[in-house]
Design a protein around this motif. Structure first.
Motif, PDB file in Angstrom:
ATOM      1  N   HIS A 107       0.849  -1.191   0.000  1.00 23.64           N
ATOM      2  CA  HIS A 107       0.000   0.000   0.000  1.00 23.64           C
ATOM      3  C   HIS A 107       0.887   1.244   0.000  1.00 23.64           C
ATOM      4  N   ASP A 114      -9.196   4.539  -3.301  1.00 25.37           N
ATOM      5  CA  ASP A 114      -9.839   4.847  -2.019  1.00 25.37           C
ATOM      6  C   ASP A 114     -10.335   3.542  -1.388  1.00 25.37           C
ATOM      7  N   TRP A 115      -9.482   2.923  -0.601  1.00 29.36           N
ATOM      8  CA  TRP A 115      -9.822   1.637   0.006  1.00 29.36           C
ATOM      9  C   TRP A 115     -10.569   1.813   1.318  1.00 29.36           C
ATOM     10  N   GLU A 116     -11.617   1.042   1.516  1.00 29.27           N
ATOM     11  CA  GLU A 116     -12.223   0.928   2.837  1.00 29.27           C
ATOM     12  C   GLU A 116     -11.498  -0.145   3.633  1.00 29.27           C
ATOM     13  N   SER A 117     -11.155  -1.218   2.958  1.00 31.36           N
ATOM     14  CA  SER A 117     -10.411  -2.301   3.594  1.00 31.36           C
ATOM     15  C   SER A 117      -9.547  -2.960   2.527  1.00 31.36           C
ATOM     16  N   PRO A 168     -11.920  -0.752  -5.569  1.00 36.94           N
ATOM     17  CA  PRO A 168     -12.104   0.675  -5.903  1.00 36.94           C
ATOM     18  C   PRO A 168     -11.513   0.977  -7.277  1.00 36.94           C
TER      19      PRO A 168
END
Length: 260
Positions: A107, A114-117, A168
């Motif tokens: 990462h 735009d990652w949430e998880s 995403p």
């Protein structure tokens, strides 16, 4: 040099992965007297460059702060996972996030997704850049999820990629400061939207044709042949009328009848 003496120019910033070549070529064809200056900037630095007046417009990644920028969405990219060529996921055409559960998913700090998880297992440290993350993938330390254009930008012969579904996506937009829309920005908007040079929606429009031009076109029309009126009827037919005998009548086959 005064403002009136300065040569007009257009300064365009663009983020890594964006390929503005086609639009730049069209600009140079349409505006040979207005040089276009291209500057590549990190995705996170694009907004500051535009607000600081260093560029007139930018090809940036969304989201865009609409309180200070105007923006036109251009396209959305496919998301892919970059892996070594001998990785297990190369056996399939498309990868799901759960397929990466046992992998270290890198990462980078300049990530544009735009990652949430984030899927997979996190690395101990985040690479500084996407380029650094690609080097780690090549070293067998993990895998990397990026927009397709960035995978192409950092392509290596020992790496490959597969589409990653349910991930995403990154979109690209043309943006400029809301209170600083110049004529050159308007012209570039027309180019990225595919308008022709003579489009009525663009800033550059063909000269209006006034009444004199219409009159000139009318004067250039072919004049009626001698003996013909403006309506295309012969003068003799007009003089004869319905009751006249000046012209022989036709039979049903269109041939003139002989007079008795």
């Amino acid at each position: 040099m005064t403002g009136s003496d300065a040569t007009p120019s257009f300064r365009l910033a663009y983020v890594p992965g964006v390929m503005p070549d086609k639009w730049v070529r069209i600009w140079n064809e349409r505006h040979p007297g207005v040089p276009l200056t291209l500057t590549q900037v990190p995705a996170g630095a694009a907004a500051g460059r535009l607000l600081g007046g260093d560029s007139d417009a930018g090809l940036v990644r969304t989201p865009v702060d609409r309180s200070v920028f105007s923006a036109i969405p251009l396209y959305t990219e496919q998301t892919v996972v970059v892996v070594p060529k001998d990785h297990l996921v190369t056996a399939v055409d498309e990868v799901a996030p759960e397929d990466l559960a046992d992998d270290i998913v890198l990462h980078p700090l300049d990530d544009v997704l735009d990652w949430e998880s984030l899927p997979g297992r996190p690395a101990l440290e985040r690479p500084a850049t996407t380029a650094d993350a690609v080097e780690l993938v090549a070293a067998g330390i993990g895998v990397l999820v990026v927009p397709l254009s960035l995978a192409r930008l950092h392509h290596r012969k020992d790496l490959t990629r597969r589409p990653l579904k349910d991930a995403p996506e990154s979109s690209v937009a043309l943006a400029w400061p809301e209170d600083a829309k110049t004529d050159q920005v308007e012209d570039f908007i027309g180019i990225v939207r595919g308008r022709t040079v003579n489009s009525t929606r663009g800033r550059q429009q063909p000269p209006a044709r006034g009444g004199s031009a219409d009159a000139d076109r009318g004067g250039a029309r072919r004049k009626p042949a001698p003996g013909k009126s403006a309506a295309g009827k012969s003068a003799g037919a007009q003089r004869t009328g319905k009751s006249g005998r000046g012209a022989p009548k036709n039979d049903r086959r269109g041939k003139p009848r002989r007079r008795s």
